[in-house]
Design a protein around this motif. Structure first.
Motif, mmCIF file in Angstrom:
data_model
loop_
_atom_site.group_PDB
_atom_site.id
_atom_site.type_symbol
_atom_site.label_atom_id
_atom_site.label_comp_id
_atom_site.label_asym_id
_atom_site.label_seq_id
_atom_site.Cartn_x
_atom_site.Cartn_y
_atom_site.Cartn_z
ATOM 1 N N TYR A 107 0.839 -1.192 0.000
ATOM 2 C CA TYR A 107 0.000 0.000 0.000
ATOM 3 C C TYR A 107 0.874 1.243 0.000
ATOM 4 N N LEU A 108 0.263 2.375 -0.309
ATOM 5 C CA LEU A 108 0.964 3.650 -0.330
ATOM 6 C C LEU A 108 0.855 4.282 1.047
ATOM 7 N N ASP A 109 1.992 4.608 1.647
ATOM 8 C CA ASP A 109 2.003 5.147 2.997
ATOM 9 C C ASP A 109 1.299 6.496 3.059
ATOM 10 N N LEU A 110 0.505 6.710 4.107
ATOM 11 C CA LEU A 110 -0.275 7.937 4.249
ATOM 12 C C LEU A 110 0.586 9.157 4.519
ATOM 13 N N VAL A 111 1.790 8.967 5.059
ATOM 14 C CA VAL A 111 2.627 10.112 5.388
ATOM 15 C C VAL A 111 3.865 10.206 4.503
ATOM 16 N N GLY A 112 3.800 9.630 3.307
ATOM 17 C CA GLY A 112 4.790 9.915 2.277
ATOM 18 C C GLY A 112 6.025 9.045 2.222
ATOM 19 N N ALA A 113 6.025 7.889 2.877
ATOM 20 C CA ALA A 113 7.213 7.033 2.845
ATOM 21 C C ALA A 113 7.241 6.104 1.634
ATOM 22 N N GLY A 114 6.261 6.217 0.741
ATOM 23 C CA GLY A 114 6.240 5.375 -0.449
ATOM 24 C C GLY A 114 5.465 4.093 -0.237
ATOM 25 N N MET A 115 5.743 3.099 -1.086
ATOM 26 C CA MET A 115 5.033 1.838 -0.985
ATOM 27 C C MET A 115 5.568 1.014 0.182
ATOM 28 N N MET A 116 4.633 0.426 0.918
ATOM 29 C CA MET A 116 5.000 -0.294 2.127
ATOM 30 C C MET A 116 4.228 -1.601 2.237
ATOM 31 N N ILE A 117 4.673 -2.427 3.161
ATOM 32 C CA ILE A 117 3.943 -3.616 3.580
ATOM 33 C C ILE A 117 4.109 -3.709 5.087
ATOM 34 N N THR A 118 3.098 -4.228 5.771
ATOM 35 C CA THR A 118 3.118 -4.264 7.234
ATOM 36 C C THR A 118 2.884 -5.678 7.742
ATOM 37 N N ALA A 119 3.698 -6.073 8.716
ATOM 38 C CA ALA A 119 3.479 -7.321 9.461
ATOM 39 C C ALA A 119 2.738 -6.988 10.740
ATOM 40 N N SER A 120 1.663 -7.712 11.043
ATOM 41 C CA SER A 120 0.860 -7.433 12.230
ATOM 42 C C SER A 120 0.573 -8.718 12.998
ATOM 43 N N ARG A 133 4.871 -3.922 12.379
ATOM 44 C CA ARG A 133 6.132 -3.387 11.859
ATOM 45 C C ARG A 133 5.953 -3.122 10.379
ATOM 46 N N ASP A 134 6.388 -1.955 9.950
ATOM 47 C CA ASP A 134 6.343 -1.597 8.532
ATOM 48 C C ASP A 134 7.667 -1.904 7.856
ATOM 49 N N ILE A 135 7.587 -2.189 6.568
ATOM 50 C CA ILE A 135 8.778 -2.275 5.717
ATOM 51 C C ILE A 135 8.585 -1.302 4.568
ATOM 52 N N THR A 136 9.489 -0.334 4.451
ATOM 53 C CA THR A 136 9.488 0.549 3.291
ATOM 54 C C THR A 136 10.107 -0.233 2.139
ATOM 55 N N GLU A 140 10.371 2.506 -12.942
ATOM 56 C CA GLU A 140 10.269 3.073 -11.597
ATOM 57 C C GLU A 140 9.470 4.381 -11.615
ATOM 58 N N ALA A 141 9.739 5.228 -12.610
ATOM 59 C CA ALA A 141 9.027 6.505 -12.711
ATOM 60 C C ALA A 141 7.532 6.287 -12.923
ATOM 61 N N GLU A 142 7.179 5.263 -13.718
ATOM 62 C CA GLU A 142 5.769 4.996 -13.958
ATOM 63 C C GLU A 142 5.070 4.528 -12.685
ATOM 64 N N ILE A 143 5.735 3.697 -11.904
ATOM 65 C CA ILE A 143 5.149 3.240 -10.636
ATOM 66 C C ILE A 143 4.830 4.435 -9.750
ATOM 67 N N GLU A 144 5.784 5.330 -9.603
ATOM 68 C CA GLU A 144 5.596 6.478 -8.717
ATOM 69 C C GLU A 144 4.525 7.427 -9.253
ATOM 70 N N ARG A 145 4.498 7.637 -10.571
ATOM 71 C CA ARG A 145 3.529 8.573 -11.150
ATOM 72 C C ARG A 145 2.105 8.052 -11.022
ATOM 73 N N VAL A 146 1.886 6.805 -11.421
ATOM 74 C CA VAL A 146 0.530 6.245 -11.392
ATOM 75 C C VAL A 146 0.023 6.136 -9.957
ATOM 76 N N ASN A 147 0.865 5.644 -9.049
ATOM 77 C CA ASN A 147 0.434 5.506 -7.658
ATOM 78 C C ASN A 147 0.135 6.860 -7.024
ATOM 79 N N ALA A 148 0.935 7.872 -7.377
ATOM 80 C CA ALA A 148 0.675 9.218 -6.850
ATOM 81 C C ALA A 148 -0.646 9.760 -7.370
ATOM 82 N N GLU A 149 -0.927 9.531 -8.654
ATOM 83 C CA GLU A 149 -2.180 10.008 -9.240
ATOM 84 C C GLU A 149 -3.391 9.315 -8.618
#
Length: 319
Positions: A162-175, A190-193, A231-240
């Motif tokens: 998922y995309l982090d709400l506070v701008g750290a990029g794509m993440m995954i979380t273990a719970s 615990r999050d992993i950036t 990489e640029a496409e991932i960041e652009r599409v996810n940001a949009e």
């Protein structure tokens, strides 16, 4: 390729083990509590700041200004009610006692945050998240980082990327769900950036200009890529889209998975390669070691990351 996949899988497994250990520490504290005194309560009330139904508590020296984002201080928050009650103080005392363990856990894998969410919507998060970024529309116990815990098996569960709400990029979380007998106490997370983890692995695989390495989840969602254009496409599409949306799938592949929020990459070749890898992996009863195949004249190697079922894929596009 298999070594690269195993490197990522090892990190996931160690993060999962660390998350369980944090939960176990909290369980031990929660079963040995002392009564709350009027002095305890008054001290925490004096350290509190309220915004709506969220109350934050000062965890830094009184003579210092509020710390910046990700400063080496914890965030203590409660998300229900507008007053500090005895149970609030009980949790806050537990949080203070847990803090050395959380700091040590963060230093062991400093990818992103380490946090605890109680069953009654209090949070300890490290490193610091300021009040204005800690206030969310939904209660913490309704958030994906809480609900991803495997409550049925009382085991570590993983979020989808998922995309982090506070701008750290794509993440995954273990719970990890924390129980005292049959009573749910809360969830340790615990999050992993992902970019921080994947960069070190993908860079070693791109041995020449015609080679591209990338990571996808089991549905073809793009996690990261060594190729600058990908990489640029991932960041652009996810940001949009404000979510993790870019997928390396064909239109038919996206329709089959029925994910209406997914967006297919504009790079046809990467979609074709991913479709081929997913199809080949689905046909195999088990997948040990890397897959090697030829897709439209491109040499492709792929290996599965066992903890999550993701794939790391290397393509040599040389004619």
């Amino acid at each position: 390729m298999q070594l690269a996949a195993d490197r990522i899988d090892t990190v996931f497994r160690e993060v999962a083990a660390s998350t369980r250990a944090l939960g176990d520490e909290y369980r031990a504290l929660a079963t040995h509590r002392s009564p709350v005194t009027a002095q305890d309560k008054a001290s925490w009330v004096g350290r509190s700041t309220r915004a709506g139904n969220t109350i934050g508590f000062r965890t830094w020296p009184e003579d210092l200004s509020p710390p910046p984002f990700q400063a080496p201080f914890p965030g203590f928050y409660t998300y229900r009610g507008k007053t500090v009650i005895d149970e609030t103080v009980v949790h806050l005392r537990d949080f203070e006692r847990l803090l050395p363990v959380f700091r040590a856990a963060y230093k062991s894998f400093d990818f992103s945050w380490v946090y605890l969410t109680t069953a009654d919507d209090m949070m300890l998060i490290y490193p610091y998240v300021p009040m204005d970024q800690a206030v969310n529309n939904a209660l913490p116990t309704k958030q994906v980082f809480y609900t991803a815990a495997d409550f049925a098996r009382r085991a570590v569960g993983w979020t989808a990327p998922y995309l982090d709400l506070v701008g750290a990029g794509m993440m995954i979380t273990a719970s990890y769900p924390i129980y005292a007998d049959d009573r749910l106490l809360g969830v340790a997370s615990r999050d992993i950036t992902l970019k921080q983890l994947s960069r070190s692995v993908l860079a070693r695989l791109q041995w020449r200009d015609t080679a591209s390495a990338f990571i996808v989840d089991r549905h073809g969602l793009a996690i990261d890529a060594s190729d600058a254009a990908l990489e640029a496409e991932i960041e652009r599409v996810n940001a949009e889209k404000k979510t993790a949306a870019l997928s390396y799938r064909s239109s038919a592949g996206l329709a089959k998975d029925a994910d209406r929020g997914a967006v297919a990459s504009r790079f046809t070749w990467v979609n074709e390669v991913t479709e081929g890898v997913l199809a080949r992996a689905a046909q195999a009863s088990s997948m040990s070691g890397a897959l090697a195949m030829d897709i439209n004249g491109q040499r492709v190697l792929a290996a599965r990351i066992e903890s999550t079922g993701w794939f790391i894929i290397l393509v040599d596009r040389k004619p």
